[in-house]
Design a protein around this motif. Structure first.
Motif, PDB file in Angstrom:
ATOM      1  N   SER A   1       0.859  -1.189   0.000  1.00 39.60           N
ATOM      2  CA  SER A   1       0.000   0.000   0.000  1.00 39.60           C
ATOM      3  C   SER A   1       0.894   1.238   0.000  1.00 39.60           C
ATOM      4  N   SER A   2       0.294   2.384  -0.220  1.00 40.27           N
ATOM      5  CA  SER A   2       1.045   3.634  -0.224  1.00 40.27           C
ATOM      6  C   SER A   2       1.735   3.844   1.126  1.00 40.27           C
ATOM      7  N   GLU A   3       1.031   3.584   2.212  1.00 41.68           N
ATOM      8  CA  GLU A   3       1.612   3.748   3.545  1.00 41.68           C
ATOM      9  C   GLU A   3       2.777   2.781   3.746  1.00 41.68           C
ATOM     10  N   GLU A   4       2.624   1.541   3.301  1.00 40.07           N
ATOM     11  CA  GLU A   4       3.695   0.557   3.458  1.00 40.07           C
ATOM     12  C   GLU A   4       4.932   0.966   2.649  1.00 40.07           C
ATOM     13  N   ARG A   5       4.730   1.468   1.432  1.00 41.79           N
ATOM     14  CA  ARG A   5       5.856   1.930   0.614  1.00 41.79           C
ATOM     15  C   ARG A   5       6.590   3.064   1.317  1.00 41.79           C
ATOM     16  N   GLN A   6       5.829   3.990   1.905  1.00 37.30           N
ATOM     17  CA  GLN A   6       6.448   5.123   2.584  1.00 37.30           C
ATOM     18  C   GLN A   6       7.296   4.648   3.763  1.00 37.30           C
ATOM     19  N   ILE A   7       6.766   3.744   4.553  1.00 35.97           N
ATOM     20  CA  ILE A   7       7.514   3.220   5.706  1.00 35.97           C
ATOM     21  C   ILE A   7       8.787   2.532   5.227  1.00 35.97           C
ATOM     22  N   LEU A   8       8.658   1.684   4.207  1.00 41.76           N
ATOM     23  CA  LEU A   8       9.802   0.943   3.688  1.00 41.76           C
ATOM     24  C   LEU A   8      10.868   1.886   3.142  1.00 41.76           C
TER      25      LEU A   8
ATOM     26  N   LEU B   1      11.381   5.087   3.851  1.00 37.49           N
ATOM     27  CA  LEU B   1      11.994   5.883   4.911  1.00 37.49           C
ATOM     28  C   LEU B   1      12.943   5.055   5.768  1.00 37.49           C
ATOM     29  N   ARG B   2      12.593   3.803   5.995  1.00 33.31           N
ATOM     30  CA  ARG B   2      13.425   2.942   6.852  1.00 33.31           C
ATOM     31  C   ARG B   2      14.651   2.430   6.103  1.00 33.31           C
TER      32      ARG B   2
ATOM     33  N   LEU C   1      15.823   3.120   2.611  1.00 30.67           N
ATOM     34  CA  LEU C   1      16.620   4.041   1.795  1.00 30.67           C
ATOM     35  C   LEU C   1      17.136   5.229   2.587  1.00 30.67           C
ATOM     36  N   GLU C   2      16.301   5.793   3.414  1.00 32.83           N
ATOM     37  CA  GLU C   2      16.701   6.994   4.143  1.00 32.83           C
ATOM     38  C   GLU C   2      17.265   6.688   5.522  1.00 32.83           C
ATOM     39  N   GLU C   3      17.122   5.438   5.957  1.00 35.68           N
ATOM     40  CA  GLU C   3      17.676   4.953   7.230  1.00 35.68           C
ATOM     41  C   GLU C   3      17.182   5.757   8.437  1.00 35.68           C
ATOM     42  N   TYR C   4      15.906   6.121   8.424  1.00 36.88           N
ATOM     43  CA  TYR C   4      15.326   6.813   9.563  1.00 36.88           C
ATOM     44  C   TYR C   4      14.985   5.816  10.666  1.00 36.88           C
TER      45      TYR C   4
ATOM     46  N   TYR D   1       6.335  -2.227   9.948  1.00 35.44           N
ATOM     47  CA  TYR D   1       7.562  -2.546   9.222  1.00 35.44           C
ATOM     48  C   TYR D   1       7.816  -4.055   9.247  1.00 35.44           C
ATOM     49  N   GLU D   2       7.601  -4.681  10.378  1.00 36.52           N
ATOM     50  CA  GLU D   2       7.783  -6.137  10.473  1.00 36.52           C
ATOM     51  C   GLU D   2       6.795  -6.866   9.564  1.00 36.52           C
TER      52      GLU D   2
END
Length: 183
Positions: A127-134, A136-137, A139-142, A162-163
């Motif tokens: 989903s859009s939300e799942e893509r955003q979490i992935l 950010l975690r 690629l951006e290592e937040y 995320y899990e």
């Protein structure tokens, strides 16, 4: 505690900008424009829209720079602005169908890029939300806290989501059809 020289410089630059020195904003653009563009591009999957969204993000950030108060990092604040803007764009245009069409068009043009195709295939299953979490975690290592701030959520919720995303992608890699499974 060691303080990064770039962070000290950024803090003083932001202070100058908040006091009205708009010329210092060039430093902010130089430092953050590329990562924000990539984030917008992965969400919107369109170069022109990502460029526009990046520009809008920096315009909104400049308009609201006096409201920035270091409750989170400046980059997390920028990503939150970018996320909100991209989410608004996706809602307005009902982008889900267009994203799939673009993916199929690009897939035929990029036959030599099997790895890229696999990444897009995985992202399309989210989903859009799942893509955003992935994004950010990975690629951006937040941190989960920073992602929670960007997405207006709780850190524990982001960690759990995320899990679930990781498990979902492992199933995709194994070739399990997620749409035929019943939960």
């Amino acid at each position: 505690m060691i303080i990064d020289e770039k962070d000290v410089d950024l803090k003083s630059i932001l202070g100058s900008i908040q006091k009205g020195d708009m010329h210092s904003y060039v430093v902010v653009l130089d430092r953050f424009q590329r990562p924000i563009y990539l984030y917008c591009y992965y969400l919107l999957r369109n170069q022109e829209e990502a460029e526009d969204a990046t520009q809008e993000t920096f315009i909104k950030a400049l308009e609201h720079i006096k409201q920035f108060n270091y409750t989170a990092s400046f980059s997390a604040w920028l990503y939150k602005i970018a996320r909100n803007h991209c989410t608004d764009l996706l809602k307005k245009k009902n982008r889900e169908k267009k994203i799939l069409d673009l993916y199929h068009m690009n897939k035929h043009q990029e036959q030599d890029h099997k790895y890229t195709d696999f990444i897009y295939e995985c992202l399309d299953k989210l989903s859009s939300e799942e893509r955003q979490i992935l994004l950010l975690r990975i690629l951006e290592e937040y941190s989960y806290d920073e992602i929670a701030f960007i997405m207006d959520s709780k850190s524990v919720n982001i960690r759990k989501k995320y899990e679930r995303i990781r498990k979902k992608l492992i199933q995709v890699k194994k070739g399990v059809n997620l749409y035929e499974q019943s939960y």
